[in-house]
Design a protein around this motif. Structure first.
Motif, PDB file in Angstrom:
ATOM      1  N   GLY A  71       0.110  -8.587  -4.539  1.00 11.17           N
ATOM      2  CA  GLY A  71       1.491  -9.365  -4.692  1.00 11.17           C
ATOM      3  C   GLY A  71       2.292  -8.528  -5.867  1.00 11.17           C
ATOM      4  O   GLY A  71       2.381  -8.918  -7.020  1.00 11.17           O
TER       5      GLY A  71
ATOM      6  N   SER B 120      11.802   0.123   3.437  1.00 16.70           N
ATOM      7  CA  SER B 120      11.162   0.068   2.191  1.00 16.70           C
ATOM      8  C   SER B 120      10.864   1.545   1.749  1.00 16.70           C
ATOM      9  O   SER B 120      10.526   2.456   2.721  1.00 16.70           O
TER      10      SER B 120
ATOM     11  N   VAL C 247       0.559  -1.380  -0.065  1.00 15.93           N
ATOM     12  CA  VAL C 247       0.177   0.077   0.121  1.00 15.93           C
ATOM     13  C   VAL C 247       0.813   1.262   0.219  1.00 15.93           C
ATOM     14  O   VAL C 247       0.633   2.268  -0.901  1.00 15.93           O
TER      15      VAL C 247
ATOM     16  N   LYS D 134       3.602 -14.981   3.498  1.00 18.66           N
ATOM     17  CA  LYS D 134       4.355 -15.010   2.526  1.00 18.66           C
ATOM     18  C   LYS D 134       5.356 -16.508   2.726  1.00 18.66           C
ATOM     19  O   LYS D 134       6.097 -16.647   1.906  1.00 18.66           O
TER      20      LYS D 134
ATOM     21  N   GLU E 216       6.583  -6.572 -10.282  1.00 19.57           N
ATOM     22  CA  GLU E 216       8.004  -5.947 -10.055  1.00 19.57           C
ATOM     23  C   GLU E 216       9.100  -7.022 -10.848  1.00 19.57           C
ATOM     24  O   GLU E 216       9.885  -6.603 -11.717  1.00 19.57           O
TER      25      GLU E 216
END
Ligand code: UDP
Length: 424
Positions: free
Chosen positions: A319, A290, A43, A229, A324
């Protein structure tokens, strides 16, 4: 700051002009996004690109992050887990804390914007504490295929106060909600430091810093240390692959400030890696914050340099890490859950497997490691798929369409009210 014009070489004039046209109707409008973390997770990643982009096209867009204690985030992580299907106990005390924190945040957050977009369950009850004067949109990013019914029943009370809800794929549309819902797939920013092409020198610099051997085939997973994950599952798959061929595993993860479970999952991951017969080939990197340039370039370098990116999620709202990797022409082997199959087309740009099927994961990874031609083919297909479907400019366009629909619905309602008034 990036502007819409900067995306022209990637998406072309045919995509830029309609965005500009739609944006002109909302020029000078005030939009507010509220979420629970400024960094860490998808987000924050999306907002860090979407908010400046909206501003660059003349829509005054703000981003506020709910302030909260660690207690609050323990409760909201439980809610997040329950929305993804886990059974949890939510005491009355914790319900109160959840509401009180939202109430307190509202006392120093005046809202006079034209549209309010609230992301995920953390700030969801905020709406209760305002005299609502504008459309409020709840944007849910989690995997809503099978939420825990009790907790959904509780959260639904707040959701129903909103004018509109957005979910990430059609299977997440909640049948028991009465207000309109939109399906909007998330997206990545091709111009962010995380996704821009890197020089070989930069890749080398970042990878050698973390002792990653450039000569060895590399498998990686980039994800928060989160049970959904399944990082220990990734290590188990790696062990099966490593038994058959020399290679290394790189796990990159950051700690999201709104995720109190991360430390525990990181410790478990480290412990599993330590016990592995192949521990020297497993690199666990706890990335910096991040969205800071160094973290972004490191993630970019790992996704670019990997032979195979794995995403072994048990649940996955969307995801972003998949898009990416695909955008960097890296083949992906991933779980067939949540938003992943929107991005990975089995046998075209990667392989999809049931999360439990470790053998299938390891076989697909081995197949890709041995077949450079297949990796290249998947890479080319992957980039094309992301370029056509999962870029931030498409997301921006979807938001503009949504504002437009909401504005028109309002006009329609106002017209009906007026007619009634005349008849009276
Ligand atoms: N990410 C990162 N550093 C890390 C781990 C993740 O920058 O160490 C980023 C990742 O590149 C992606 C986002 O965090 O942009 C994760 O989004 P995703 O939708 O994959 O998962 P979420 O964390 O939202 O569940």
């Amino acid at each position: 700051m990036r502007s819409l014009e900067d995306y022209r070489p990637i998406i072309g004039e045919e995509s830029i002009s309609p965005i500009k046209e739609k944006a002109s109707d909302f020029s000078g409008k005030h939009i507010l996004h509220i979420n629970s973390a400024y960094q860490g997770g998808g987000v924050a990643e999306i907002l860090s690109s979407l908010v400046p982009l909206m501003n660059s096209i003349g829509i005054d867009t703000e981003w506020r992050v709910i302030h909260a204690t660690s207690d609050f985030f323990t409760i909201t992580k439980k809610l997040h887990n329950a929305l993804q299907g886990e059974r949890i106990n939510l005491s009355e005390i914790n319900k109160n804390k959840y509401l009180e924190n939202n109430k307190e945040f509202s006392t120093y957050t005046p809202i006079d914007h034209d549209y309010v977009i609230v992301h995920d369950p953390q700030p969801l009850p905020l709406i209760k504490f305002y005299n609502k004067k504008q459309p409020w949109i709840w944007r849910c990013h989690v995997d809503l295929v099978k939420p825990n019914p009790d907790i959904w029943g509780y959260l639904k009370n707040f959701v129903e106060k909103y004018d509109h809800a957005i979910v990430s794929k059609k299977e997440y549309v909640m049948k028991d909600l009465t207000m309109p819902q939109s399906i909007i797939h998330p997206a990545i920013d091709p111009l962010s430091p995380k996704n821009l092409p890197l020089s070989e020198k930069t890749i080398e610099k970042h990878l050698t810093k973390f002792d990653i051997d450039r000569k060895k085939p590399t498998i990686s997973q980039i994800s928060r240390f989160d049970k959904w994950k399944d990082p220990t599952g990734v290590i188990k798959i790696f062990e099966m692959v490593r038994e058959k061929t020399d290679c290394q595993l790189v796990l990159v993860g950051s700690m999201a400030p709104d995720d109190p479970e991360a430390q525990k999952i990181l410790a478990e991951t480290k412990e599993t890696a330590k016990k592995s017969k192949h521990s020297k080939d497993i690199k666990i990197i706890v990335a910096g914050k991040s969205r800071l340039p160094d973290n972004d370039v490191l993630v970019n370098a790992v996704q670019t340099a990997s032979d195979v990116v794995i995403q072994k999620s048990l649940k996955e709202g969307f995801g972003l890490t998949i898009s990416e990797a695909l955008y960097k022409e890296t083949a992906v082997v991933a779980s067939n859950v949540g938003g992943i199959p929107l991005q990975v087309i089995d046998g075209v740009n990667g392989f999809l497997h049931e999360p439990k099927d470790l053998k299938a994961f390891s076989n697909s990874i081995l197949r890709l490691l041995k077949d450079e031609k297949l990796r290249k083919e998947f890479g080319i297909n992957g980039k094309k798929h992301v370029k056509e479907n999962f870029l931030i400019t498409r997301l921006l366009s979807n938001y503009l369409e949504l504002f437009n629909n909401i504005a028109n619905q309002k006009t329609a309602k106002a017209q009906i009210a007026e007619e009634k008034f005349k008849k009276i």
